[in-house]
Scaffold this active site. Structure first.
Site, mmCIF file in Angstrom:
data_model
loop_
_atom_site.group_PDB
_atom_site.id
_atom_site.type_symbol
_atom_site.label_atom_id
_atom_site.label_comp_id
_atom_site.label_asym_id
_atom_site.label_seq_id
_atom_site.Cartn_x
_atom_site.Cartn_y
_atom_site.Cartn_z
ATOM 1 N N ASN A 187 0.837 -1.194 0.000
ATOM 2 C CA ASN A 187 0.000 0.000 0.000
ATOM 3 C C ASN A 187 0.876 1.251 0.000
ATOM 4 O OD1 ASN A 187 -2.609 1.626 0.717
ATOM 5 N ND2 ASN A 187 -1.114 2.230 2.260
ATOM 6 N N GLU A 188 0.857 1.980 -1.095
ATOM 7 C CA GLU A 188 1.447 3.320 -1.233
ATOM 8 C C GLU A 188 2.963 3.369 -1.082
ATOM 9 O OE1 GLU A 188 -0.717 6.126 1.179
ATOM 10 O OE2 GLU A 188 -2.522 5.977 -0.044
ATOM 11 N N ASP A 189 3.637 2.240 -1.169
ATOM 12 C CA ASP A 189 5.101 2.277 -1.063
ATOM 13 C C ASP A 189 5.732 2.934 -2.290
ATOM 14 O OD1 ASP A 189 4.581 0.988 1.254
ATOM 15 O OD2 ASP A 189 5.772 -0.791 0.848
ATOM 16 N N SER A 195 -0.370 -0.796 -4.672
ATOM 17 C CA SER A 195 -1.572 0.026 -4.791
ATOM 18 C C SER A 195 -1.260 1.389 -4.192
ATOM 19 C CB SER A 195 -2.748 -0.620 -4.060
ATOM 20 O OG SER A 195 -3.920 0.163 -4.186
#
Length: 844
Positions: free
Chosen positions: A431-433, A486
């Site tokens: 998530n959002e890395d 994502s």
């Protein structure tokens, strides 16, 4: 040769602060699984951290180490049997001792561990089992110091969290507290066996015609010795009836059989067909004796993510059993900060809420945990698709060899554990890395395809998402689609709206755009977007103890909202759109109106875009739920009380829905002038797989009088496009020099003679409108022991009629717009006949 037996070690445990040496320091543990915060509360050593400022009073727990102990009784064991201690989850740095001998050291909360203790239990009948849990917060800080050259860029929490395989939200997030749990967070068992079935899985091939399906069933054996008499009998049952059976002799520790199923019953997401589950069982037998049996439920279906070039860029949508599915749904965070608090029943209630709200997909967010089996079982049974993140969130993770090894073991364990669930249709790396990589300016050359090179950059975590995790998914669940992150799309900037998925936070965060234009801000699949709202008053009363603190800007309310700049952001959207208020109950309601409107504008427009060559493949709002009683983006609060946005989303996701909207006029710009004309559009969206015919009506109703100010538009025999959008009016025009008074556009849709959908477009902003003297009537028209029916009518348009949420009371609809000449009906269950139905609407 002994049959498999297991003993759940849930009682008889004691715990203490590891550094306390006095014998009286030991305290009883009510039940395992548990975490230390629960056990401290049970012993009166800790106040409820969810109330008031108690989270601060619980901070000392975060910096402690803990020891759990149990006297273990040796079970009856036949000769040739093995005794194994099985730990389904230890949080997190655990040193397990048996009779003061170390038998296991673990450092990954997301893995299960098994230890052979046969020899250790040889002597005596009683043994001391101890588990020391080292302080994860301090260990993380030590690990970070050991690698000062790594770039520890991150959002949320202490960056040191990335060094530890523990639920990342425990370090605090922008919707949750800092509660560093420790303990036996999942079940622990003592198993006795000579041979067991260590795994059961299937590979399913569905014929394109759906007339036949082949099922390959596999088992893996773990044995003291592989006796040649071993046989594995496989059976498949449907609705309790056996439909197939086969037997195999294990070869090299595995057994395999093939089944062919004629006219299979397929697994579908809810709303598209039955979510049929077959039961697959494997029974290990030797000389007519059943030694072990394992059973799993599976679904026969195909699932794919369709990515193909088109006029909008490259598509990103889900296709199940050959049917394109618009995935309207939500993101899921852990439903509690103290994970063992969540019962299977509570998980099921959450998924039932999704189904009732017509949501097709839930995204298990990467900063929480791989969820309990009961979560996925509920999704399987109720037909909710699962987008499963791996547990990496908002950071540039280090890639030490020992950490990579632990991550690989974690991924293998969880993909193998989850691979039989038909609800899981995609695994996602993080998530959002990749957004952290962009914002921190870390190296990322998409054209470099050599994984070893990635490890040498200052963004080594790419190796995890584009090499390690996809290889595990390919080995363990090869038919499940893998997506690196994502948001992510072919290595392009994560805000690119033409490819992959995107997180659209320029409403609330970022540039703080007007929510009325949300639909213009989306991409190919909108996997995060949101707007904060207060929970219902009853939830606030749970954590606000003093009456003097029950006002919108109180310290305790601020404390329970962890979002950065939350007051300024909430105030911005309130002031721009509504007449503000300072009493708490009205303020709560106004924030909920803004959230409901925001979600409606986003979902309504993006679902319409589905019909434009799948321009938008889905929308997953942030977020469905809360992990504690708080003020957040959740549309249902910690106590499962829906906010108005829940109902607004449900209406937009109706199988057949009508939409109407006028172009947005921004009054906040410099020297804004009243528009002379405004365009409007009218359309119908459908998820039905067959064409339908309907009637659509559009009325123009004065906000001040309720009268029609111009002739209504009626379209008879409208051919509704299946699984798409039917545009009815794309160039409608409102002439404000003729129709000067503020008015709503009220649309209704009939199919087979029944009203199936409504939509009302309002002049914006609401603060300019006079909502006095609406003439609203809410009338009870029938009642039974389990349900009451209310009819709702009005003389003038009413905005966002919200019924009071109470525990045990459910509404068929709420947060409704009511217009003259359109009586609406609401069914209420759980409300006593002598109870008053309380409600609120805008301007009341």
């Amino acid at each position: 040769m002994a049959a498999f037996a297991q003993y759940t070690l849930s009682t008889g445990w004691y715990f203490k602060d590891r550094d306390e040496l006095a014998s009286e320091a030991w305290m009883p543990v009510p039940v395992v699984p548990s975490v230390v915060h629960q056990d401290l509360q049970a012993n009166g050593k800790l106040k409820n951290p969810y109330v008031g400022f108690n989270e601060l009073d619980a901070r000392w727990v975060n910096e402690k180490s803990w020891t759990y102990r149990k006297i273990l009784q040796k079970p009856t064991v036949l000769a040739g049997s093995r005794i194994v201690l099985a730990f389904d989850g230890l949080d997190t740095f655990a040193k397990v001792k048996l009779d003061n001998n170390i038998i296991l050291e673990s450092s990954n909360m997301f893995q299960a561990y098994r230890v052979d203790v046969t020899k250790a239990l040889d002597c005596g009948d009683e043994h001391v089992l101890e588990i020391e849990f080292d302080c994860a917060m301090l260990r993380a800080q030590e690990l970070r110091k050991q690698d000062p050259n790594h770039n520890w860029a991150s959002f949320n929490g202490d960056p040191a969290r990335m060094s530890v395989r523990k639920a990342q939200y425990h370090w605090g997030w922008d919707w949750g507290p800092v509660l560093m749990t420790a303990g036996i967070w999942r079940a622990v068992r003592l198993e006795v066996y000579s041979t067991r079935l260590a795994d059961l899985w299937t590979e399913i091939n569905l014929d394109p015609t759906h007339k036949t399906a082949s099922i390959s069933a596999f088992t893996e054996l773990e044995s003291v010795d592989l006796d040649p008499s071993y046989k594995v009998k496989f059976t498949i049952t449907l609705h309790g009836k056996q439909i197939a059976q086969a037997e195999a002799t294990p070869q090299e520790g595995r057994a395999k059989v093939e089944f062919n199923i004629d006219q299979p019953c397929l697994w579908w997401p809810h709303g598209y067909g039955d979510s049929t589950l077959y039961e697959v069982s494997a029974s290990l037998n030797a000389d007519q004796l059943e030694l072990h049996r394992v059973t799993k439920k599976i679904g026969i279906r195909t699932a794919e993510v369709v990515q193909r070039p088109d006029k909008h860029g490259k598509s990103f949508f889900f296709r199940i059993n050959g049917v394109d599915i618009f995935c309207g749904g939500s993101c899921w965070i852990p439903a509690d900060n103290l994970l063992p608090n969540i019962s299977p029943q509570r998980y099921r209630k959450w998924i039932q809420l999704m189904v009732a709200g017509r949501q097709a997909m839930i995204r298990v967010w990467g900063g929480g945990c791989y969820e309990d089996d009961s979560f996925y079982e509920a999704c399987d049974e109720l037909g909710v698709l699962v987008w499963q993140d791996f547990m990496f969130g908002c950071g540039n993770y280090p890639t030490w060899p020992e950490l990579l090894k632990s991550i690989e073991q974690e991924a293998i364990y969880n993909v193998r554990r989850l691979r039989h669930h038909p609800s899981i249709v995609v695994y996602v790396g993080n998530n959002e890395d990749y957004q952290v990589q962009e914002q921190a300016g870390l190296e990322y050359n998409y054209e470099d395809k050599n994984p070893e090179n990635w490890l040498k950059t200052n963004f080594p975590a790419r190796y995890i998402y584009e090499e390690l995790l996809p290889s595990v998914v390919e080995r363990c669940s090869p038919k499940t689609f893998y997506h690196p992150g994502s948001p992510w799309g072919d290595g392009k900037i994560t805000s690119d709206p033409t490819v992959g998925d995107m997180h659209q936070w320029n409403v609330w965060h970022g540039t703080q755009e007007k929510y009325q234009i949300f639909d213009t801000l989306g991409g190919r699949f909108n996997s995060e977007f949101g707007m904060e709202a207060f929970p219902h008053l009853s939830t606030i009363e749970y954590f606000v103890e003093n009456e003097k603190d029950k006002y919108p800007q109180s310290h305790v309310l601020d404390f329970h909202n962890k979002a950065d700049g939350h007051e300024r952001r909430i105030a911005t959207y309130l002031v721009e759109n509504l007449r503000t208020a300072t009493d708490l109950e009205t303020y709560i309601y106004l924030t909920q109106v803004v959230q409901a409107e925001t979600m409606m504008f986003g979902y309504r427009g993006w679902r319409r875009q589905w019909g434009d060559e799948r321009h938008c493949g889905g929308a997953l709002l942030w977020q469905l739920n809360d992990c504690w009683p708080t003020i957040s983006w959740a549309i249902v609060d910690y106590f499962l009380r829906p906010k108005p946005a829940y109902y607004a989303v449900a209406r937009v996701l109706n199988p057949v829905a009508v939409g109407v909207r006028r172009e947005h006029h921004d009054w906040s710009i410099t020297h804004a002038q009243p528009p002379k004309t405004s365009k409007y559009e009218l359309w119908v969206v459908s998820s039905l797989q067959k064409p339908a015919s309907g009637k659509v009506e559009l009325r123009f109703l004065s906000v001040d009088t309720g009268r029609e100010i111009r002739e209504r538009i009626v379209r008879e025999n409208v051919d509704i496009v299946p699984n798409g959008t039917t545009n009815l009016i794309t160039d409608g025009l409102i002439d404000h020099t003729v129709d000067a008074e503020p008015h709503v556009l009220a649309a209704r849709l009939w199919v087979d003679g029944e009203i199936v959908a409504r939509d009302v477009d309002w002049p914006q902003p609401f603060k300019y409108l006079d909502f006095a003297d609406r003439g609203l009537e809410v009338k009870r028209v029938s009642e039974a022991s389990d349900q009451q029916v209310f009819q709702i009518s009005t003389e003038k348009p009413v905005k966002c009629l919200v019924f009071e949420e109470r525990d045990g009371v459910k509404f068929s609809d709420s947060a409704m717009d009511i217009v003259p000449g359109d009586v609406q009906t609401v069914k209420v269950t759980g409300l006593r006949a002598d109870e008053k139905l309380k409600y609120k609407f805008l301007g009341q």
